[in-house]
Design a protein around this motif. Structure first.
Motif, PDB file in Angstrom:
ATOM      1  N   LEU A  57       0.886  -1.059  -0.021  1.00 22.00           N
ATOM      2  CA  LEU A  57       0.032  -0.119  -0.010  1.00 22.00           C
ATOM      3  C   LEU A  57       0.941   1.138  -0.046  1.00 22.00           C
ATOM      4  O   LEU A  57       0.758   2.026  -0.803  1.00 22.00           O
ATOM      5  N   ARG A  58       1.426   1.649   1.074  1.00 27.68           N
ATOM      6  CA  ARG A  58       2.610   2.621   1.204  1.00 27.68           C
ATOM      7  C   ARG A  58       3.503   2.231   2.309  1.00 27.68           C
ATOM      8  O   ARG A  58       3.055   1.493   3.040  1.00 27.68           O
ATOM      9  N   HIS A 148       7.888  15.213   2.789  1.00 25.13           N
ATOM     10  CA  HIS A 148       6.774  16.313   2.020  1.00 25.13           C
ATOM     11  C   HIS A 148       5.991  16.732   3.325  1.00 25.13           C
ATOM     12  O   HIS A 148       5.343  15.917   4.250  1.00 25.13           O
TER      13      HIS A 148
ATOM     14  N   ARG B  67      -8.652   6.602   6.337  1.00 20.64           N
ATOM     15  CA  ARG B  67      -7.618   6.091   7.528  1.00 20.64           C
ATOM     16  C   ARG B  67      -6.911   5.187   6.677  1.00 20.64           C
ATOM     17  O   ARG B  67      -5.348   4.785   7.808  1.00 20.64           O
ATOM     18  N   VAL B  68      -6.873   4.459   5.767  1.00 22.25           N
ATOM     19  CA  VAL B  68      -5.824   3.434   5.232  1.00 22.25           C
ATOM     20  C   VAL B  68      -5.530   3.513   3.875  1.00 22.25           C
ATOM     21  O   VAL B  68      -4.391   3.538   3.543  1.00 22.25           O
ATOM     22  N   LEU B  69      -6.729   3.646   2.948  1.00 24.03           N
ATOM     23  CA  LEU B  69      -6.368   3.370   1.565  1.00 24.03           C
ATOM     24  C   LEU B  69      -5.483   4.539   0.994  1.00 24.03           C
ATOM     25  O   LEU B  69      -4.662   4.448   0.072  1.00 24.03           O
ATOM     26  N   SER B  70      -5.818   5.921   1.512  1.00 23.79           N
ATOM     27  CA  SER B  70      -4.943   6.976   0.995  1.00 23.79           C
ATOM     28  C   SER B  70      -4.125   7.474   2.167  1.00 23.79           C
ATOM     29  O   SER B  70      -4.594   7.493   3.351  1.00 23.79           O
ATOM     30  N   ASN B  71      -3.460   8.405   2.124  1.00 20.77           N
ATOM     31  CA  ASN B  71      -2.447   9.243   3.136  1.00 20.77           C
ATOM     32  C   ASN B  71      -2.955  10.728   2.851  1.00 20.77           C
ATOM     33  O   ASN B  71      -2.156  11.298   2.110  1.00 20.77           O
ATOM     34  N   VAL B  73      -1.975  13.345   3.676  1.00 17.72           N
ATOM     35  CA  VAL B  73      -1.010  14.315   3.746  1.00 17.72           C
ATOM     36  C   VAL B  73      -0.432  14.668   2.437  1.00 17.72           C
ATOM     37  O   VAL B  73       0.041  15.403   2.019  1.00 17.72           O
ATOM     38  N   MET B  74      -0.549  13.598   1.787  1.00 13.98           N
ATOM     39  CA  MET B  74       0.038  13.559   0.381  1.00 13.98           C
ATOM     40  C   MET B  74      -0.749  13.186  -0.857  1.00 13.98           C
ATOM     41  O   MET B  74      -0.584  13.546  -1.997  1.00 13.98           O
TER      42      MET B  74
END
Lengths: 230, 86
Positions: A57-58, A148, B67-71, B73-74
């Motif tokens: 995922l990241r 960032h 909460r999970v799939l994207s962040n 912040v960016m």
């Protein structure tokens, strides 16, 4: 004092970090598996480099949900020292224990080389053994180290003296050349470079030693103070 | 209980430099696609969710994205949701 190095599936700098602490401080170090729910027995905790959970995922996104990171969150609130190196820094930002995020390097290359850092804060528990503005040599090894954060966050970090280390010549395109930052309480440090790989002359630098020695000195002074008051 | 088919897309915010998108754009220009611009690379995720109503399913997907799939912040996200077997 006692140290813990948290081991996630995919960590690969855990043994190096433990060895570096032993060499630099002579302290006891435990490797602790990611399912540990209580880290209160430790004075300092290291989240090591590597690729926790395959960086799925990241980077750091899945490690954030492990029991050990929940335990780390409690110890941060207690004022314990937490050091996140490379992937450990990514875990700390994903966990919101540090602001910002770490993105793919601006040139897309994985960089593994010695870099020069400038010490921007020498009053923290992690950096007190360095001189302010001192230039030190610490190696990096990452593909996703471009720090960032929005301009307000970066200004806040700068004004509060929370930029611990800057790159003399940025290897990844980080905003404000940021290599390492401190948490709000000053007891959390995340940095992309690997101090555990700068411990012996044959490694090309011994400048990483003082980071672990700073932490040791800070904790031992606190323990001595607590004993005197007991 | 209803089942919904969900497609989630996550990509870097416009304010964040996307080196992958930049590299692909250069490659497209090299191939002669001079008109190709503003290339951004993102992620695509496919899942199913269950819920009493579409509203409940949407709320749940939005929480997953935040909460999970994207962040946040960016990254930014978008999703499409439709009931299966309808």
């Amino acid at each position: 004092m006692k140290w813990a190095v948290v081991v996630f599936p995919g960590s690969n700098c855990d043994e190096d970090a433990a060895q570096a602490v032993r060499e630099a401080t002579g302290d006891a170090v435990d490797l602790v598996w990611h399912d540990a729910t209580d880290l209160s027995a430790y004075d300092a905790i290291i989240l090591p480099g590597g690729f926790s959970y395959g960086d799925y995922l990241r980077s750091g996104a899945i490690a954030r949900f492990s029991p050990a990171v929940e335990a780390v969150r409690r110890e941060v609130a207690e004022g314990k020292l937490v050091l996140g190196i490379c992937n450990g820094f990514q875990v700390l930002t994903e966990s919101h224990l540090l602001p910002g995020a770490l993105l793919r390097n601006n040139h897309l290359q994985f960089r593994c080389e010695m870099v020069e850092l400038i010490v921007d804060n020498n009053t923290s528990p992690f950096t007190r053994a360095y001189q302010l503005g001192e230039r030190i040599q610490i190696p990096i090894a990452h593909g996703e180290g471009r720090f960032h954060a929005d301009p307000e966050t970066v200004a806040g970090l700068r004004n509060e003296g929370r930029i611990a280390f800057r790159y003399a010549d940025s290897p990844n395109g980080s905003v404000a050349d940021i290599a390492g930052i401190l948490g709000e309480g000053g007891n959390v440090l995340g940095l992309m470079p690997h101090p555990e790989r700068a411990i012996f002359d044959w490694m090309g630098s011994v400048d990483g030693r003082r980071l672990f020695q700073s932490m040791h000195q800070y904790v031992e002074e606190g323990l001595a103070h607590a004993r005197a008051n007991a | 209980m209803k089942t919904f088919d969900v497609e989630v897309r996550v990509w870097l915010k416009p304010s964040v430099f996307d080196p992958q998108g930049h590299a692909v754009e250069q490659a497209l220009h090299t191939l002669g696609f001079d008109g190709a611009q503003n290339v951004r690379i993102g992620k695509y995720m496919h899942l199913t969710v269950t819920g009493e109503s579409e509203e409940e399913a949407r709320k749940s997907v939005e929480q997953m994205c935040e909460r999970v799939l994207s962040n946040p912040v960016m990254e930014t996200y978008a999703y499409e949701l439709k009931e299966t077997g309808v």
